[in-house]
Design an enzyme around this catalytic site. Structure first.
Site, PDB file in Angstrom:
ATOM      1  N   THR B 153     -79.179   2.465 -10.787  1.00 26.53           N
ATOM      2  CA  THR B 153     -79.478   1.595  -9.647  1.00 26.53           C
ATOM      3  C   THR B 153     -80.815   1.957  -9.002  1.00 26.53           C
ATOM      4  OG1 THR B 153     -77.135   1.384  -9.232  1.00 26.53           O
ATOM      5  CG2 THR B 153     -78.580   0.858  -7.409  1.00 26.53           C
ATOM      6  N   GLY B 192     -75.220   9.593  -7.786  1.00 25.17           N
ATOM      7  CA  GLY B 192     -74.527  10.763  -7.251  1.00 25.17           C
ATOM      8  C   GLY B 192     -75.089  12.038  -7.859  1.00 25.17           C
ATOM      9  N   GLU B 435     -70.293  -0.394  -9.316  1.00 25.88           N
ATOM     10  CA  GLU B 435     -69.810  -0.904 -10.613  1.00 25.88           C
ATOM     11  C   GLU B 435     -69.663  -2.422 -10.618  1.00 25.88           C
ATOM     12  OE1 GLU B 435     -69.418   0.723 -13.461  1.00 25.88           O
ATOM     13  OE2 GLU B 435     -70.177   2.522 -12.487  1.00 25.88           O
TER      14      GLU B 435
END
Lengths: 671, 671
Positions: B153, B192, B435
Site C-alpha cells: 500500500t 506493519g 485487504e
C-alpha cells in the site's frame, strides 16, 4: 514541505459552487452578527497556541496528557478572561460562558477537566442554593477560587438515579450530615475533573432523616485541602483510569466514610432540612426538567457539530483523493465522483443540518413555553422533555454512526489519529450513554407515547407535537402517497402512530393476560423503542421542512434556498428509504413509487456533487478546530499526513533503542 | 480486593443452563482434540506473563508502547519455539504457525510488529520465489535471521493496486533494478513492522523494461543495515505515527530513491525478467486468487472471534449488573432480564456463530475445488472469490457494528479501556478497510452478479452458489411465505435475485442511453452494492441452516442441538427483520406474518435468556484473552474495574505535580 497553495482539485470545487459560501456560513451560524462573534472568538483564542506541543498529544504518556490538559485548560481560562476584560469588562459572555464551547475546543484538545465546573456546576449551584449559600460557597466556585465538580453517577448506578446508594444521614445533635458510600458499588464514578482536579464537589446522595429515606438531594462537600490538595480524612479519591476518549478530563472516583458536613451544606433552595430534622419537600421538579431539556438540546447541537466536522473532513478529502478509474482512459477520478462515495458522505452533511435545525426548533418551542411555566402552567413539560430525549437519542446515535461511515469513507488514512475522525467519533458516541442512556430514554418516550395513545383513544386533547397520534387513532389509511416533502413528513408521523398503536396493543394484551404494568412494559420494550424512534424522526423531519420551506426562506437568496432544498430532499429520501420496512407495513407504495425514490436519491446526489465542498466550507470550521490532516482548508492531505508522521517521537532517531536491546540480539541468536 | 469466588449471579446462570458447556466448546473449537490443543497452547503461552506490565500498557507513551510490543513479540516467539521443541522438535505447528494466532494474541496485547512476517511474508516468499531464491533469502526470513515485511500500500493507493506508483526499472547494463518512489503519493505507507522493525521488505512495484510497463511485481529489498540497523543509502524509512489501534504494530513508510538491487531479487517463480531484458509473463494469477480467498476466510474467522469475545464480555456483565426495576417491589434485576438488553446482546452471539460457520463453509468449498485447480479447472474461482469478498465485507461490517452495540449495552463502563470493548472494536473495524476496502469489494461482487445475471438470461449454466439467480430469472413470484428456516433462506435468495434484476435493469438502461460500461456501473453503484450484500447474506443464512439441520446434527446431543437451533432461529429472524424493506418490496407478507416474526423474535430471546451465559462460556476464552474487567469468568466486575483504576500511574500519588505548578497558583491568583 506542505505547499502554501490550495490543492487545485479543491479550488476547482470552490469555484464551481452555485451559491455564496458566506451566506451559508451566516445562515448556519444564526446570522451575520453571530458568525462574526464566533470568528472573532476563534481568532483570539486559537492564535499562537503551541502547535508543536498539541501535535504530540497522542504520543504522550497518560500522566503527561493529564498535565497537558490542566495546563491548556488553565491557559484557556486566562485568555478568555482577558478577552472578557478587553471587550466588555464585568460581563460574562466570554468568560466563563464560552469556557467549554465549540469555539474554544481546539484550545483544549485533551478535553477540559474544569468543563463540568462551568457547564453544570455553577448553574446547578445558582439554581439550587439559597442566596446565602450561593454567597457563602457558590461564588467561590464561580470565581475559580476552588475547583469543583458534580458527583452523581456511581460505579453501580447511572441513568437510574433513584438507585443511587451514597447516603447522607442527618445527625440532629451535631446539626450535620454524615456522608457514606457503604459499598464498592456506591463509589462515585465518572465525574469529570473529580480525580485530581477538584477540591470540592456537589455530591448527589440519598437523604436519610432518622433512617427514613427522603430521596435524592445535593450536598456541597469539600474533598481536598485547599492548600495542600491532600484528600481530607474519610475521603478516598482518585481517577478511574484510561477511557476510549476524554483522555485529559480526569474522570474520577470518590468514596466517603463518615465524612461530616454542616446541615447548611445541603442545597436548600427547594427542599429543606430544618435544624430539628423537619423535612420540607421541594414544591416541584420543574427546574430539573428544565435543566435536562437544556442539556439535551446542547448535546444534540454539539453532536450535530461533531458530525459536521467529520463531514467537512471527509468531503474535502473526497475531493482531493484520486482513486480507481471510472473511465479507464481518463486519469483516476476524485473519489467524490464515485456514486457510492457520494452516498457515504452527502447524507451526513444533510444529517448535520437536520439535527442542528431540530435542536434550534426544540429550543425555540421550549423558550415559548417558559412563559407558561412562569405562570405555573407545566402541561407541555412532559411533551417537550420527551422530545428532547428523542432528539438526544437520535442525534447521538446517528451522528456517531455517521462519523464512522465518514471515517470509513476515507479508507485507511481515516484510521490515522491525525485524521481526527476517530476522536470525533469517540466524542460523539459518549453522548449515547451520558445524560441518560439512550435505550432507557427511548423506553421513557415509549411510555409517554402509551399515555398519549390512551388519551387519544379517550378523545382527550393531546399536546401539539403528539397530536398526530389522534389522527392515527381516527384514520386507518394513509391516503395518497405523493412523495412530496409534506407527504414524507406525514408518512413518518403515520408510521410512528401505527407503531405506537401496535405497541399499545401488545401492551394491552399483556396486561389482560395478567402481567403487571411494569412486566408488560418490559416485554413490549422492543416495540416501544421502535415507536419512540419514529416519533423523534417525525419531529426532525418536520423541523427541517419548516426551516427550508417556511417564512424564513424569504430572507435568503434563491441560490442558498436551492442548496438547502437539495439537502432537505436528500435527508428526507435517505431516511425514508432507511425506514422503508416500517413504511411498507402501513402504507401502500407501488414498485414505481419505490423506483422513483431511488431515482430521486441518485439525482440529488448528482446535484449536490458540485456544491458539497462549498457547503462544508460554509460550516466555517478553522483548521485548528478540525485538527485533521485529511480535512485542512488547503486540501494538501498527503503532505499534512506526512508532516504529522514525521512528528512522531519514534521518527526522531534512525535506530530505536529496542533494536539494540531486543531485536538485534534476537536475530543473531537463531532463536 | 477482588473476591476469590464467582459472583453468585453468574454462578446461577451457569447452573441453570440446559446443555453441556464442554460439548458446546468442543463443537465450537472444531472437535475435542482441537479444543484440547488450543487450551494447551493457551496455558503454555499465557502462563506467567507479566500482568502488572501488561495492565499499564494504555498509560504508556508511544515510544514505551513500541518498546513493549517488540519485547513481548520476541518473548512470544521464543516461548513458541520452546513449545515446538518440547512437543514436536523440527515441526512447525506451534512455531511459527501460531505466532499471530488468536491463542497467543493475549501475549502481545499491543500487537505483533512481526505478525506480517509470518502471516504473509514467508507464505508469499514460498509461493513466489524460485527454489534458489527461497534458499538464498527466503529461508533467512523464515528463520528470523532478518526481519521483513510486505510493502504494498502507498500513501496514494490502497485497494486499487494497478494504480501503485513505485517503480522498478530494469538496468540491463548493470543487471539491476532501480527502485524509485517518484512522488510523495508513491511512498509505501501502512505496512506493519516497516517503520523500525524490518531490515528487509518485499516491495510491490510497477516493473518497467525500457520504460515499458509490465505490471505489478514483487522485489526483495534490503532497507536497513543488518548490524547497525541504520537505513541504507537512498532509503527513507520510519513509522506513520499514531493510529486508532494497532498501537504497537509499527506501521511504516518507505521512500526509495535510485535504490539498486540485483535482477535476481525480483521474485521469479512465475513472471521473469531475463538478463537481456526479456520479460516472461506469469502463466496464471490463480495463486493470487488462492491467497486472497485464504486471507479473507481468516479475516472472517478472526472478526467472528472478536465479536464472540465482545459478546462474552457483554453477556457476563449483563448477568452481574443490576439496574432499573422491572417489578418495583423486587430488587433491581440483572440487566439481562430487560428485553431491550437481550435484543442488544443475544443477536451478536448468534452472529458470531453465523460468521464462524460461513467461514468454515467457504473454506470447505474452497478445499474441495483445490482438486479442480490442480487439474487446471479454474471455473469456480471467480465465484468463490466473490463469496470470500462478500463474507469479508459482511463479517467485518457486522462484527464492528455488533461490538459497538455490545459496548453501548455495557453503559458507561463499556467506555473504559479496561473493559477492552473499544480495543476489540478497533481491531474489528480495521478489517473493513484492509485487504480490500469493503465498498470496492461490494462493487466487484456486484459486477460478478451482473455477469451471472446476463448468463442466466442467456440460459447458460451458473456456478452453484449463484444458481438461485436462474430461479430469479424464471420466477417472478416467491410462492408461499411459511417462515420456516428454509423459507427464510429462499426469501433472502429471492430478494438477492430481484435486487440483482433491478440493478441489471438500471445498468442496461444506462448502457442503452449511451453511457460506457464503466460510467453505467458507477451510476448503478448503489443498487450493485445492495445486491452484493444480499448475495452474501443468503450464503451466510445457508451455511448456518445446513450446519444446524444437516447431517452433523446427528453427532451432537439433543440439548446442544436445541440451543444451536435457538441461535439459528434468532439469527434468521433478526436479520430478516432488518432486511424487511427489501423483502416487502418483492414478497407479500401479511400483517399477521409480520406480527408472527416479531413474536418469534421475542419468544426466542426469552428462551435464550437462561442459556446465554453458558453459551459464551462455551466460546472458551480465558480471562487473559478477554482482558476485560467487565467480562471476567468470576463476574466480579466492579472489583476488577476498581482494581484496574487503582493501577493508573495518576493514582500512585495523592497530589499530582500539576497542582503545584498550575492549578494551585491559578486558584490563588483570582485569575
Amino acid at each position: 514541505m506542505v505547499p502554501n497553495s490550495v490543492n487545485p482539485d479543491l479550488q476547482k470545487e470552490r469555484d464551481g459552487a452555485s451559491f455564496n459560501r458566506e451566506e451559508f456560513a451566516s445562515w448556519w451560524a444564526g446570522g451575520a452578527e453571530s458568525l462574526k462573534f464566533k470568528r472573532d472568538v476563534k481568532e483570539y483564542m486559537l492564535k499562537g497556541l503551541n502547535h508543536a506541543d498539541h501535535a504530540l498529544l497522542y504520543y504522550k504518556s497518560h500522566e503527561e496528557i493529564c498535565d497537558f490538559s490542566v495546563r491548556t485548560a488553565i491557559e484557556t481560562g486566562k485568555r478568555l478572561r482577558r478577552l472578557q476584560e478587553e471587550r466588555n469588562p464585568g460581563g460574562d459572555e466570554y468568560w466563563p460562558e464560552l469556557y467549554a464551547s465549540p469555539e474554544v475546543w481546539a484550545a483544549t484538545p485533551a478535553g477540559n477537566p474544569f468543563g463540568v465546573q462551568y457547564v453544570m456546576l455553577v448553574k446547578a449551584l445558582k439554581a439550587q442554593c439559597t442566596p446565602e449559600q450561593y454567597e457563602e460557597f457558590g461564588k467561590r466556585v464561580e470565581r475559580f477560587e476552588v475547583c469543583a465538580t458534580y458527583a452523581q453517577t456511581e460505579l453501580g448506578h447511572g441513568t437510574y438515579l433513584r438507585g443511587l446508594e451514597t447516603r447522607a444521614d442527618y445527625d440532629r445533635q451535631a446539626d450535620e450530615f454524615v456522608l457514606n458510600t457503604p459499598k464498592i458499588s456506591s463509589y462515585k464514578w465518572w465525574p469529570g475533573g473529580l480525580g485530581h482536579c477538584s477540591n470540592h464537589c456537589l455530591l448527589v446522595a440519598q437523604l436519610y432523616i432518622d433512617n427514613q429515606p427522603k430521596g435524592i438531594h445535593m450536598f456541597y462537600v469539600q474533598v481536598r485541602d485547599e492548600n495542600t490538595h491532600e484528600p481530607l480524612p474519610g475521603v478516598h479519591i482518585g481517577e478511574i483510569g484510561k477511557k476510549m476518549g476524554f483522555i485529559g478530563v480526569n474522570n474520577g472516583f470518590l468514596g466517603v466514610k463518615n465524612v461530616r458536613i454542616p446541615r447548611t451544606r445541603m442545597l436548600m433552595r427547594h427542599a429543606q432540612v430544618k435544624a430539628d430534622g423537619t423535612y420540607v419537600k421541594s414544591p416541584a421538579d420543574v427546574l430539573t426538567y428544565f435543566a435536562m431539556v437544556h442539556t439535551r438540546c446542547i448535546i444534540a447541537r454539539n453532536n450535530a457539530l461533531f458530525l459536521a466536522m467529520a463531514a467537512t473532513i471527509a468531503t474535502r478529502y473526497a475531493a482531493v483523493r484520486r482513486q480507481s478509474p471510472i473511465n479507464p482512459k481518463a486519469p483516476e477520478p476524485q473519489i467524490i465522483d464515485h456514486v457510492t462515495q457520494q452516498l457515504k458522505v452527502f447524507p451526513e452533511i444533510a444529517s448535520s443540518l437536520a439535527y442542528h435545525l431540530a435542536s434550534n426548533n426544540l429550543w425555540g418551542l421550549y423558550s415559548v413555553t417558559i412563559n407558561d411555566i412562569a405562570r405555573g402552567k407545566y402541561e407541555r413539560l412532559p411533551e417537550l422533555h420527551s422530545l428532547s430525549c428523542a432528539l438526544k437519542v437520535l442525534c447521538s446515535t446517528d451522528s456517531s454512526l455517521g462519523i464512522e461511515r465518514l471515517r470509513l469513507a476515507c479508507g485507511g488514512h481515516g484510521y490515522l489519529t491525525s485524521a481526527n475522525l476517530s476522536n470525533l467519533y469517540i466524542s460523539a458516541t459518549a453522548a449515547c450513554t451520558y445524560e441518560g442512556e439512550n435505550t432507557v430514554l427511548l423506553l421513557q418516550i415509549g411510555r409517554f407515547l402509551m399515555k398519549s395513545w390512551r388519551a387519544a383513544l379517550a378523545g382527550a386533547p393531546l399536546a401539539p407535537t403528539v397530536n398526530y397520534l389522534a389522527d392515527g387513532v381516527r384514520n386507518a389509511e394513509f391516503g395518497a402517497w405523493t412523495g412530496s416533502w409534506e407527504n414524507l413528513v406525514d408518512a413518518m408521523k403515520f408510521v410512528a402512530a401505527n407503531k405506537t398503536r401496535l405497541a399499545y396493543k401488545s401492551l394491552t394484551n399483556r396486561l389482560e393476560k395478567g402481567e403487571t404494568e411494569e412486566e408488560a412494559a418490559n416485554h413490549t420494550g422492543i416495540e416501544l423503542i421502535q415507536a419512540a424512534e419514529l416519533h423523534g424522526r417525525a419531529f426532525v423531519f418536520g423541523s427541517f421542512v419548516s426551516e427550508v420551506t417556511g417564512a424564513k426562506s424569504k430572507t435568503r437568496s434563491a441560490s442558498l434556498n436551492a442548496v438547502l432544498e437539495l439537502l432537505l430532499e436528500l435527508y428526507l429520501i435517505h431516511v425514508t428509504l432507511k425506514q422503508m420496512s416500517d413504511i411498507l407495513r402501513f402504507i401502500n407504495l407501488s414498485d414505481a413509487d419505490l423506483s422513483k425514490l431511488q431515482e430521486r436519491l441518485e439525482t440529488t446526489l448528482t446535484k449536490l456533487r458540485p456544491e458539497a465542498v462549498a457547503i462544508v466550507d460554509g460550516f466555517d470550521f478553522t483548521d485548528q478546530q478540525l485538527s485533521s490532516t485529511l480535512g485542512s482548508f488547503d486540501g494538501n492531505a498527503y503532505e499534512h499526513i506526512f508532516e504529522a508522521a514525521m512528528n512522531s517521537p519514534m521518527n526522531q532517531k534512525s535506530v530505536p533503542k529496542f533494536f539494540h536491546e531486543h531485536l538485534g540480539p534476537f536475530m543473531k541468536s537463531n532463536i
